[in-house]
Write an enzyme that holds these catalytic residues in place. Structure first.
Site, short mmCIF file in Angstrom:
data_model
loop_
_atom_site.label_atom_id
_atom_site.label_comp_id
_atom_site.label_asym_id
_atom_site.label_seq_id
_atom_site.Cartn_x
_atom_site.Cartn_y
_atom_site.Cartn_z
N GLU A 64 0.86 -1.18 0.00
CA GLU A 64 0.00 0.00 0.00
C GLU A 64 0.90 1.24 0.00
O GLU A 64 1.74 1.37 0.88
CB GLU A 64 -0.89 0.00 1.24
CG GLU A 64 -1.91 1.14 1.19
CD GLU A 64 -2.35 1.66 2.55
OE1 GLU A 64 -3.43 2.24 2.62
OE2 GLU A 64 -1.60 1.50 3.53
N ASP A 85 -10.76 1.56 3.52
CA ASP A 85 -10.47 2.99 3.77
C ASP A 85 -11.23 3.90 2.81
O ASP A 85 -11.09 5.12 2.87
CB ASP A 85 -8.97 3.27 3.57
CG ASP A 85 -8.11 2.58 4.60
OD1 ASP A 85 -8.57 2.38 5.74
OD2 ASP A 85 -6.96 2.23 4.26
#
Ligand code: NOJ
Length: 560
Positions: free
Chosen positions: A255, A329
Site C-alpha cells: 500500500e 479505507d
C-alpha cells in the site's frame, strides 16, 4: 510475458470486524469467515486479503498491533486461524495477511520496553528525538490529526507517530528491528500463509535529517516528502525480499500513498526483487478539494482515464498493476464512481466491475462489492466509529474550518465507515451479520441489498462478478494483453482495447446516466465479433461501428 499465478488471480478483501459474526458479540470473527468460505469459493476468487487479525487494542481497528504472533480475542484463537487457513486451502483459496510494519501499537511489548529507558535495547526500535525549544522535533502533522510527535516526560523526548499517538512508528534504520520483522514474517509463512499486503510500506524509510514540512492551510507541516518513498526504501524492500519473500512463492502488494507510476515500476519491476504490485491512490483521490477528501469536489472521467492509462502504459513492459475501486479505507465503489440511486445501482455496479476487471493487472474485490453495497449516511456523528472520521469532525469543526454540515457531507461521501458497515448477508435482523448488537450499525438498505437475494437472482451483480472472474480464466488476453486507450477525450465513455498476439478485446463503458453515442475509431477493424459480457441485453448481430450506449452500459467484445 512471464506467467505468474498472482497475475491470473482475483483477490477478495475481508475486513474481519465487519464480515461475519459467529458468536453473537456483534463483532465479525474468524469462525464467521470459515462459515462463509463456500460463498467465496462459489464467487470464484483465488486469494483472500485479510485485514489485520492480530492482537490489538483497536485504536485503529487492528492496524495498531500489540502482538504480531497472537490473534485478537474478539476474532478468536490461533486454532481458529489455522482452521481457516486449512479450510481456505482445501477450497484452493490462498490467504494474504496484512503486514503492518510501519508502526505498532503503543501497547506492543517492543514499545513498552523502548519507552522504559533510553538505555533499553529496544530504544531504537522506534523513532525518538529531543524537542526543539520546547516544541516537537519537526512541524509534521499526523494522518489522524494533531502533531506527528508525542512527548514522553520520563525521557524528555518525543516519539514519531505518522498515524494516531497509539501507533508509534518503527525505526527501520535499526538492523535489529528489521531482523525482528523478518523473523515474524517467516513465522507466518511457515504457518502456511501465502503472502502479504503491506500497510503504508512506502513510509518505512524516513529522511534522517527530519526537516520541517511546508505548512498548508492548517497548523501542521506536510512531512510526506521526508517519509514517502524515502531514501532507503528500495534497499529495505530488497533486503526483505532477499531475507524472506524469495524463500517462498508469495503474493505481495504494497500500500503506497503518494506513489507515482514511475516509482511503481521500480517497486514492482521483475528483476528488482521488491514487490509484486502496489496500491497507488491516484484514482481514489480524484475530486479532492482544499482539505483533500474532507472537501469533496466533482471529478472528471478524463482525469480517471489519464490516471489509469498512465499506470497501464507505465507498467506495460515491466512491473504489474493492482486494480481496485474500494477497500476498508474508501467509500463504496458504486456510490463513489457509479450511481447508487435505485434505478442505476445494479447497472453501474456491473459497469464498474467490467471496466476494472478488463484492465491489465490483478483485480481486488472489497467485501460486499460483489452484491453492490453502497455508502451509508448516518445522521449523527456519534454513530460513526472510525478514528479518522471522528478526529476530522472534531478538528475541522473546532478550528472553524468546516461547519458540521460540511464535514458530515464529506463523511457521507468519503468517510471510511462507508466500507465498514457489516456485510449484508440476508433480510434477517442485522442483515444476518450478527445475532447481537453490531459494533457499527448495519446499512438500512439491507432488505434490498443482501447476499441471499443476489445469489437467487441470476441477473444480479453477484452473478455478473462470477462471469467476469470466469472470463479471466478463459482468456489470457484479459490478463496479459496490451492496453490501449481509445476515445481519450470523451467525458462519458471509457473505452479501451486489449491485445495479445492476434486476439483483440474491445471494452466499452458508459460512466454516465445519459444515452451516449459510441463511434468506433476507424483503425479498429475486424471480420467477426463475439460479445463476451454485457450488462444489458444486446443483440449479438448489432453493428458496432456507431451505436447508442444506454445509461451505465458496458460491453466487452472479442474481435477477430
Ligand atoms: C492504511 C490502512 O489501510 C488504514 O486502515 C490504517 O488506518 C492506516 N494504514 C494506518 O495503519
Amino acid at each position: 510475458m512471464e506467467r505468474k499465478w498472482w497475475k491470473e488471480s482475483v483477490v477478495y478483501q475481508i475486513y474481519p470486524r465487519s464480515f461475519m459474526d459467529s458468536n453473537g458479540d456483534g463483532i465479525g470473527d474468524i469462525k464467521g469467515i470459515i462459515q462463509k468460505l463456500d460463498h467465496l469459493q462459489d464467487l470464484g476468487i483465488d486469494v483472500i486479503w485479510l485485514s489485520p487479525v492480530y492482537q490489538s487494542p483497536n485504536d485503529d481497528n487492528g492496524y495498531d498491533i500489540s502482538d504480531y504472533r497472537g490473534i485478537m480475542d474478539d476474532f478468536g484463537t490461533m486454532g481458529d486461524f489455522e482452521e481457516m487457513l486449512e479450510e481456505a486451502h482445501k477450497r484452493e483459496i490462498k490467504i494474504m495477511l496484512d503486514l503492518v510494519v510501519n508502526h505498532t501499537s503503543d501497547e506492543h511489548s517492543w514499545f513498552m520496553e523502548s519507552r522504559s529507558s533510553k538505555d533499553s535495547p529496544y530504544r531504537d526500535y522506534y523513532i525518538w528525538r529531543p524537542g526543539k525549544e520546547g516544541k516537537p522535533p519537526t512541524n509534521w502533522g499526523a494522518a489522524f490529526g494533531g502533531s506527528a510527535w508525542e512527548y514522553d516526560p520520563s525521557s524528555d523526548e518525543y516519539y514519531l507517530h505518522l498515524f494516531s499517538k497509539k501507533q508509534p512508528d518503527l525505526n527501520w534504520e535499526s538492523p535489529d528491528l528489521r531482523k525482528a520483522v523478518y523473523d515474524m514474517m517467516l513465522y507466518w509463512l511457515d504457518k502456511g500463509v501465502d503472502g502479504f499486503r503491506m500497510d503504508v510500506v512506502n513510509f518505512i524509510s524516513k529522511d534522517q535529517r527530519f526537516p520541517d514540512g511546508v505548512v498548508t492551510g492548517n497548523l501542521y507541516g506536510n512531512g510526506s516528502p521526508y517519509y514517502m518513498n524515502g531514501p532507503r526504501i528500495h534497499e529495505f524492500l530488497q533486503e526483505m525480499n532477499h531475507e524472506v519473500l524469495s524463500k517462498y512463492d508469495t503474493i505481495t502488494v504494497g500500500e503506497m500513498p503518494g506513489v507515482s507510476a514511475e516509482e511503481g515500476k521500480l517497486y514492482t519491476g521483475g528483476a528488482r526483487n521488491e514487490l509484486n504490485m502496489v496500491f497507488h491512490f491516484e484514482h481514489v483521490d480524484v475530486g479532492s478539494g482544499r482539505f483533500g477528501k474532507w472537501t469533496p469536489e466533482p471529478w472528471k472521467l478524463t482525469d480517471l482515464k489519464t490516471i489509469f492509462s498512465r499506470w497501464q502504459v507505465g507498467l506495460e513492459e515491466d512491473g504489474w498493476n493492482s486494480l481496485y475501486w474500494s477497500n476498508h479505507d474508501q467509500p463504496r465503489a458504486i456510490s463513489r464512481f457509479g450511481n447508487d440511486k435505485e434505478q442505476y445501482r445494479v447497472l453501474s455496479g456491473k459497469m464498474l466491475a467490467t471496466c476494472l476487471h478488463m484492465l491489465k493487472g490483478t483485480p481486488y474485490i472489497y467485501q460486499g462489492e460483489e452484491i453492490g453495497m453502497t455508502n451509508v449516511a448516518f445522521s449523527a456523528i456519534e454513530e460513526y466509529r472510525d478514528i479518522e472520521t471522528l478526529n476530522a469532525y472534531k478538528d475541522f469543526t473546532e478550528a472553524g474550518l468546516l461547519t458540521p454540515e460540511e464535514i458530515m457531507h464529506a463523511v457521507h461521501e468519503r468517510g471510511r465507515d462507508n466500507a465498514r458497515t457489516p456485510v449484508q448477508w440476508s433480510k434477517d435482523d442485522n442483515a444476518g451479520f450478527t445475532t447481537g448488537k453490531p459494533w457499527i450499525s448495519v446499512n438500512p438498505n439491507y432488505k434490498e441489498i443482501n447476499v441471499e437475494d443476489a445469489v437467487k437472482d441470476s441477473n444480479s451483480i453477484y452473478h455478473y462478478y462470477k462471469r467476469l472472474i470466469k472470463l479471466r480464466k478463459q482468456h489470457l488476453n484479459i490478463v496479459y494483453g496490451k492496453y490501449q486507450l481509445i476515445l481519450a477525450e470523451d467525458e462519458q465513455i471509457y473505452a479501451f482495447t486489449r491485445s495479445l498476439d492476434n486476439d483483440l478485446i474491445l471494452v466499452i463503458c458508459n460512466f454516465s446516466q445519459e444515452i451516449v453515442r459510441f463511434d468506433l475509431p476507424a483503425d479498429i477493424t475486424f471480420k467477426e465479433k463475439e460479445l463476451l459480457i454485457a450488462n444489458y441485453e444486446v443483440d449479438s448481430g448489432e453493428e458496432i461501428a456507431s451505436f447508442n450506449l444506454k445509461p451505465y452500459e458496458a460491453r466487452v467484445y472479442r474481435l477477430k
